[in-house]
Design a protein around this motif. Structure first.
Motif, PDB file in Angstrom:
ATOM      1  N   HIS A   4      -3.029   0.234  -3.952  1.00 47.87           N
ATOM      2  CA  HIS A   4      -3.039  -1.049  -3.245  1.00 47.87           C
ATOM      3  C   HIS A   4      -2.790  -2.245  -4.161  1.00 47.87           C
ATOM      4  N   GLU A  62       1.028  -1.071  -0.025  1.00 48.33           N
ATOM      5  CA  GLU A  62       0.084   0.169  -0.068  1.00 48.33           C
ATOM      6  C   GLU A  62       0.911   1.224  -0.012  1.00 48.33           C
ATOM      7  N   LYS A 112      -4.606   6.475  -2.977  1.00 49.83           N
ATOM      8  CA  LYS A 112      -4.188   5.000  -2.684  1.00 49.83           C
ATOM      9  C   LYS A 112      -3.860   4.018  -3.951  1.00 49.83           C
TER      10      LYS A 112
END
Length: 173
Positions: free
Chosen positions: A63, A43, A61
């Motif tokens: 991930h 992440e 983000k």
């Protein structure tokens, strides 16, 4: 670099030239990581803190999930172009990923002081531990104290002296 670590990469002369030709990219930070321990999740995220309190998480983000735990290596970059922050990564499993947010607020207009600081050297990565890689800090008082960004990982109370702070974080699990 030590095993199970992340470190900052200085752009090569060619990369710096390409970034300048792209126009609008005001900051670019590059990182590389390597582990001997197996992980499944990577992440990279951007969070905003106001007076030391988490105000917005996962503004940007990235991930990734591996099918099975593996030692991981990868390289990624974080770019800032005005109010747009972007993350792009290539990992050892051959994956390429990117995510951006064009709605980030730049507090420079209300702030008397603004300071930016990337990771200096390398940092150890362990399962679940967030490592701060970059900080952009704003103050309306004009009084700013600089810390090594790695300190924000272990002592987030250091952010209380800033009106606003954006942190780029890295975490494996």
């Amino acid at each position: 670099p030590p095993k199970n670590s992340i470190w900052r990469l200085e752009p090569t002369e060619d990369q710096a030239e390409m970034l300048s030709l792209m126009g609008g990219v005001t900051e670019a930070h590059f990182f590389e990581f390597s582990t001997t321990e197996p992980y499944t999740n990577t992440e990279i995220l951007v969070e905003r803190y106001d007076n030391g309190v988490l105000a917005e998480e996962n503004l940007v983000k990235l991930h990734t999930v591996q099918d099975e735990p593996l030692p991981l290596t990868g390289k990624f970059g974080v770019t800032i172009s005005g109010n747009t922050w972007a993350i792009a990564m290539r990992d050892s499993c051959g994956g390429g990923y990117s995510h951006s947010n064009p709605e980030m607020t730049d507090y420079a207009g209300e702030a008397v002081g603004r300071m930016s600081a990337p990771l200096n050297g390398s940092a150890e990565v362990t399962a679940g531990r967030e490592v701060v890689l970059y900080a952009r800090l704003y103050s309306t008082t004009g009084v700013m104290r600089s810390y090594d960004v790695a300190g924000y990982s272990d002592n987030p109370a250091l952010l209380e002296s800033y009106d606003h702070a954006y942190l780029v974080k890295f975490r494996l699990s």
